[in-house]
Scaffold this motif. Structure first.
Motif, PDB file in Angstrom:
ATOM      1  N   LEU A 162       0.829  -1.193   0.000  1.00  0.00           N
ATOM      2  CA  LEU A 162       0.000   0.000   0.000  1.00  0.00           C
ATOM      3  C   LEU A 162       0.874   1.257   0.000  1.00  0.00           C
ATOM      4  O   LEU A 162       1.995   1.247   0.499  1.00  0.00           O
ATOM      5  CB  LEU A 162      -0.922   0.008   1.225  1.00  0.00           C
ATOM      6  N   LYS A 163       0.326   2.331  -0.567  1.00  0.00           N
ATOM      7  CA  LYS A 163       1.047   3.596  -0.630  1.00  0.00           C
ATOM      8  C   LYS A 163       0.764   4.403   0.644  1.00  0.00           C
ATOM      9  O   LYS A 163       0.232   3.891   1.619  1.00  0.00           O
ATOM     10  CB  LYS A 163       0.613   4.381  -1.872  1.00  0.00           C
ATOM     11  N   THR A 164       1.119   5.681   0.604  1.00  0.00           N
ATOM     12  CA  THR A 164       0.886   6.547   1.760  1.00  0.00           C
ATOM     13  C   THR A 164      -0.611   6.743   1.976  1.00  0.00           C
ATOM     14  O   THR A 164      -1.432   6.513   1.074  1.00  0.00           O
ATOM     15  CB  THR A 164       1.550   7.913   1.544  1.00  0.00           C
ATOM     16  N   ASP A 165      -0.959   7.189   3.181  1.00  0.00           N
ATOM     17  CA  ASP A 165      -2.371   7.421   3.496  1.00  0.00           C
ATOM     18  C   ASP A 165      -2.996   8.421   2.527  1.00  0.00           C
ATOM     19  O   ASP A 165      -4.148   8.269   2.105  1.00  0.00           O
ATOM     20  CB  ASP A 165      -2.510   7.932   4.933  1.00  0.00           C
ATOM     21  N   ALA A 166      -2.235   9.463   2.157  1.00  0.00           N
ATOM     22  CA  ALA A 166      -2.770  10.480   1.247  1.00  0.00           C
ATOM     23  C   ALA A 166      -3.072   9.889  -0.126  1.00  0.00           C
ATOM     24  O   ALA A 166      -4.094  10.200  -0.748  1.00  0.00           O
ATOM     25  CB  ALA A 166      -1.777  11.634   1.117  1.00  0.00           C
ATOM     26  N   THR A 167      -2.198   9.015  -0.596  1.00  0.00           N
ATOM     27  CA  THR A 167      -2.416   8.383  -1.904  1.00  0.00           C
ATOM     28  C   THR A 167      -3.628   7.465  -1.870  1.00  0.00           C
ATOM     29  O   THR A 167      -4.467   7.480  -2.787  1.00  0.00           O
ATOM     30  CB  THR A 167      -1.171   7.599  -2.332  1.00  0.00           C
ATOM     31  N   GLU A 168      -3.726   6.649  -0.809  1.00  0.00           N
ATOM     32  CA  GLU A 168      -4.864   5.736  -0.711  1.00  0.00           C
ATOM     33  C   GLU A 168      -6.170   6.510  -0.552  1.00  0.00           C
ATOM     34  O   GLU A 168      -7.207   6.118  -1.092  1.00  0.00           O
ATOM     35  CB  GLU A 168      -4.669   4.776   0.468  1.00  0.00           C
ATOM     36  N   LEU A 169      -6.120   7.634   0.171  1.00  0.00           N
ATOM     37  CA  LEU A 169      -7.319   8.467   0.308  1.00  0.00           C
ATOM     38  C   LEU A 169      -7.746   9.009  -1.056  1.00  0.00           C
ATOM     39  O   LEU A 169      -8.942   9.034  -1.378  1.00  0.00           O
ATOM     40  CB  LEU A 169      -7.039   9.614   1.276  1.00  0.00           C
ATOM     41  N   ALA A 170      -6.780   9.443  -1.859  1.00  0.00           N
ATOM     42  CA  ALA A 170      -7.102   9.970  -3.187  1.00  0.00           C
ATOM     43  C   ALA A 170      -7.787   8.909  -4.037  1.00  0.00           C
ATOM     44  O   ALA A 170      -8.739   9.199  -4.778  1.00  0.00           O
ATOM     45  CB  ALA A 170      -5.831  10.470  -3.871  1.00  0.00           C
ATOM     46  N   HIS A 171      -7.332   7.674  -3.943  1.00  0.00           N
ATOM     47  CA  HIS A 171      -7.963   6.586  -4.703  1.00  0.00           C
ATOM     48  C   HIS A 171      -9.384   6.323  -4.200  1.00  0.00           C
ATOM     49  O   HIS A 171     -10.283   6.033  -5.003  1.00  0.00           O
ATOM     50  CB  HIS A 171      -7.119   5.318  -4.602  1.00  0.00           C
ATOM     51  N   CYS A 172      -9.582   6.410  -2.904  1.00  0.00           N
ATOM     52  CA  CYS A 172     -10.934   6.216  -2.347  1.00  0.00           C
ATOM     53  C   CYS A 172     -11.878   7.312  -2.833  1.00  0.00           C
ATOM     54  O   CYS A 172     -13.034   7.041  -3.202  1.00  0.00           O
ATOM     55  CB  CYS A 172     -10.880   6.196  -0.822  1.00  0.00           C
ATOM     56  N   ILE A 173     -11.404   8.551  -2.826  1.00  0.00           N
ATOM     57  CA  ILE A 173     -12.232   9.660  -3.304  1.00  0.00           C
ATOM     58  C   ILE A 173     -12.579   9.458  -4.772  1.00  0.00           C
ATOM     59  O   ILE A 173     -13.713   9.701  -5.196  1.00  0.00           O
ATOM     60  CB  ILE A 173     -11.507  10.998  -3.084  1.00  0.00           C
ATOM     61  N   GLU A 174     -11.601   9.008  -5.559  1.00  0.00           N
ATOM     62  CA  GLU A 174     -11.847   8.778  -6.982  1.00  0.00           C
ATOM     63  C   GLU A 174     -12.897   7.696  -7.188  1.00  0.00           C
ATOM     64  O   GLU A 174     -13.742   7.792  -8.092  1.00  0.00           O
ATOM     65  CB  GLU A 174     -10.540   8.387  -7.681  1.00  0.00           C
ATOM     66  N   ALA A 175     -12.890   6.654  -6.344  1.00  0.00           N
ATOM     67  CA  ALA A 175     -13.895   5.593  -6.448  1.00  0.00           C
ATOM     68  C   ALA A 175     -15.296   6.137  -6.196  1.00  0.00           C
ATOM     69  O   ALA A 175     -16.256   5.754  -6.877  1.00  0.00           O
ATOM     70  CB  ALA A 175     -13.575   4.467  -5.459  1.00  0.00           C
ATOM     71  N   VAL A 176     -15.421   7.046  -5.239  1.00  0.00           N
ATOM     72  CA  VAL A 176     -16.734   7.645  -4.955  1.00  0.00           C
ATOM     73  C   VAL A 176     -17.126   8.602  -6.082  1.00  0.00           C
ATOM     74  O   VAL A 176     -18.288   8.659  -6.500  1.00  0.00           O
ATOM     75  CB  VAL A 176     -16.710   8.375  -3.600  1.00  0.00           C
ATOM     76  N   ARG A 177     -16.173   9.361  -6.604  1.00  0.00           N
ATOM     77  CA  ARG A 177     -16.456  10.287  -7.704  1.00  0.00           C
ATOM     78  C   ARG A 177     -17.029   9.550  -8.909  1.00  0.00           C
ATOM     79  O   ARG A 177     -17.948  10.023  -9.568  1.00  0.00           O
ATOM     80  CB  ARG A 177     -15.169  11.020  -8.117  1.00  0.00           C
TER      81      ARG A 177
END
Length: 604
Positions: A162-177
């Motif tokens: 897994l990457k940094t928390d910020a990177t994983e958060l960005a991917h989660c936001i993109e999934a919701v978008r």
């Protein structure tokens, strides 16, 4: 050796689920996507996603959907247990986001998972612990909350990737978008570490464009055009970004099939092909496309994450997407702004004192049976150049002065020409301010579009080779050469079997007679194997026509009269894709009065 061989045995359920998790759960965003699918299938109108440490420590998805009945809840974490389908017929025409029945089981095998749910009509909610299987009463309104803690705790090797928390958060936001773009009727909220970071409120009725603006920004709507196309059983809607606002990365390309976000090569290639004539260099277009098709004609059971699909008739979908985007981009931008261009048969404005009227390109007569790069191309270019012969003027070769237009002159979108700058740019005045036109680029597009319309379907002339060029071919190349013989003939190529594993190139296009025949043949066969023949033929013809148009267009440092400049502006307003030249560069720019005032600090 034989004594160390392991016997065949059945794997334990937990290991099976962990193997499945490797396919379904790549990172926290994968869990978010799966849980959102379930929430949408439950009929939710409001979904809240709560995250901690980028989704690694906590993922909680709350919805106000129909909930899960208490008697069904113990089956929620069982592998291949689902309420979505019950037969092969339902699988072949699945209309829900989820259907495989393995996501919750896979997630539960690599994380601490719990489900809190209450179905309509029940007196209280129930909480199911995924580790122990304990079911106990709890308090909650109708709906479901799925809580996933400590992702990959049981497989630490996966957690290291897994990457940094910020990177994983960005991917989660993109999934919701991605889900939010498809469902404007559902509200979405994303919380991280107790802070609200994104929220999109549900929109009543058909409010897709409002959701696009909320998620992608108002600039996306302003710099894109609506797409709405229907052919056969395929409908394509959405918005396609203008070529001027393409990006260096393909990170703003969203494609949906029956409401499901997908990454599909057919749709991606079709959209890219639609931008070929108007996109500069390796820029990536921006678009949001929704493809609606009979669920029975698309297979969504291709990939465990359901992000890939397979169409029963991929060529039909490819054509529909390509034509949808092409048609949307074809209208000149002046027309998109709500300004109407003059009719094709309207008499163009003529400067006083000029006796020779402009002869519009519509009067060209080019209908050869084949596009020959020798005599035919020279003849075509000469006809095109004749369009721009100087009009007689009293001032020698000087540019005619801008005379006042007649009192009753239409309010043309690109305005009236007032001057020419260094023989390269046309300066025009319109209601918005100043228009600057690259005259060579603009005329090149006009000539190109005329040639495309008049030479559509013509065969490219071929040049027989004195000695056929042979090459060792793969079985795919041999099969393509046989099945696509008509398309090859249209392209000016003759490729025939020389032996079971060898092909012979006996003729090539006249324009490419001095090139590498074998390399050309391999390239064309590779394209024909992947894409429909009509697309390959059209692309090859357009490349030749683009070369003709470039040579036939008015050159830089060519002085034009006011009449000729105005005629060019009128043709731009009536010509498809006239906002970009054949190479994707802009043909004109608008400078508003506000921008001009700002240059001189007026009003400050």
């Amino acid at each position: 050796m034989s004594s160390s061989r392991r016997p065949i045995r059945e794997l334990p359920d937990e290991l099976i689920s962990q193997i499945a998790a490797g396919e379904v759960v790549e990172r926290p965003a994968s869990v978010v996507r799966e849980l959102l699918d379930n929430a949408l299938d439950a009929g939710a109108t409001q979904i809240t996603v709560r995250l901690a440490a980028g989704g690694v420590r906590l993922i909680a998805v709350e919805d106000d959907g129909g909930g899960i009945d208490a008697q069904d809840l113990p089956l929620a974490f069982r592998r291949h247990a689902t309420s979505k389908i019950a037969s092969l017929q339902e699988l072949e025409a699945v209309g829900t986001m989820g259907f495989r029945g393995e996501a919750l089981a896979a997630i539960n095998s690599i994380a601490d998972t719990a489900i809190l749910t209450r179905a309509g009509g029940q007196s209280h909610a129930h909480l199911l612990d995924g580790r122990t299987g304990e079911l106990k009463p709890a308090a909650r309104a109708v709906g479901t909350t799925v809580e996933v803690k400590e992702l990959f705790f049981s497989v630490p090797a996966r957690r290291k990737f897994l990457k940094t928390d910020a990177t994983e958060l960005a991917h989660c936001i993109e999934a919701v978008r991605r889900q939010a773009l498809a469902r404007p009727d559902v509200g979405f909220a994303i919380w991280h570490e107790g802070k609200l970071i994104e929220q999109w409120r549900s929109q009543p009725g058909d409010a897709r464009e409002q959701r696009l603006a909320d998620v992608l920004g108002d600039d996306f709507l302003a710099q894109s055009v609506a797409v709405d196309y229907h052919a056969g059983g395929v409908r394509v809607t959405g918005r396609a970004g203008l070529p001027d606002h393409a990006r260096s990365r393909a990170d703003q390309q969203f494609a949906y099939v029956n409401g499901r976000f997908v990454r599909d090569k057919v749709i991606t290639h079709a959209a890219r092909a639609a931008y070929e004539d108007v996109l500069h260099g390796h820029r990536q277009p921006v678009y949001v496309l929704y493809v609606d098709i009979d669920p029975a004609r698309v297979d969504v059971n291709v990939h465990p994450t359901k992000i890939e699909v397979r169409f029963r008739d991929s060529r039909e979908v490819h054509q529909a997407v390509r034509h949808a985007v092409e048609n949307a981009l074809a209208a000149p931008r002046a027309a998109l702004a709500g300004q109407s261009a003059p009719a094709d048969d309207a008499t163009p404005w003529q400067a006083p004192g000029v006796s020779m009227p402009f002869r519009p390109p519509a009067q060209m007569h080019l209908a050869p049976a084949a596009i020959n790069t020798a005599a035919d191309v020279r003849h075509a270019v000469e006809e095109l150049r004749a369009l721009w012969q100087p009009a007689p003027a009293a001032g020698g070769d000087a540019v005619a002065p801008a005379a006042p237009p007649p009192e009753e002159t239409p309010d043309w979108p690109l305005g009236r020409a007032v001057a020419q700058l260094h023989g390269v740019y046309i300066l025009a005045e319109n209601a918005g301010g100043l228009v600057v036109v690259d005259m060579h680029a603009a005329h090149e597009r006009i000539v190109y579009e005329r040639l495309k319309a008049q030479l559509d379907g013509a065969r490219i002339a071929s040049q027989p080779l004195l000695i056929p060029a042979t090459f060792a071919a793969t079985p795919t190349e041999v099969a393509t050469a046989e099945t696509a013989a008509d398309a090859l003939h249209t392209l000016g190529l003759e490729i025939t079997p020389f032996s079971p594993r060898t092909l012979a190139v006996r003729a090539v296009p006249g324009a490419l007679a001095d090139g590498d025949a074998v390399e050309l043949a391999r390239g064309v066969l590779a394209e024909l194997a992947q894409h429909e023949a009509a697309t390959v033929v059209q692309r090859a013809q357009h490349e030749l026509l683009a070369t003709m148009a470039c040579h036939g267009a008015v050159r830089a440092n060519r002085r034009l009269t006011i009449e000729e400049m105005n005629a060019l502006l009128r043709q731009m307003e009536a010509t498809e894709r006239s906002d970009q030249c054949n190479h994707g560069r802009p043909t004109w720019r608008q400078l508003s009065m506000r921008e001009l005032d700002g240059l001189f600090l007026r009003g400050r």
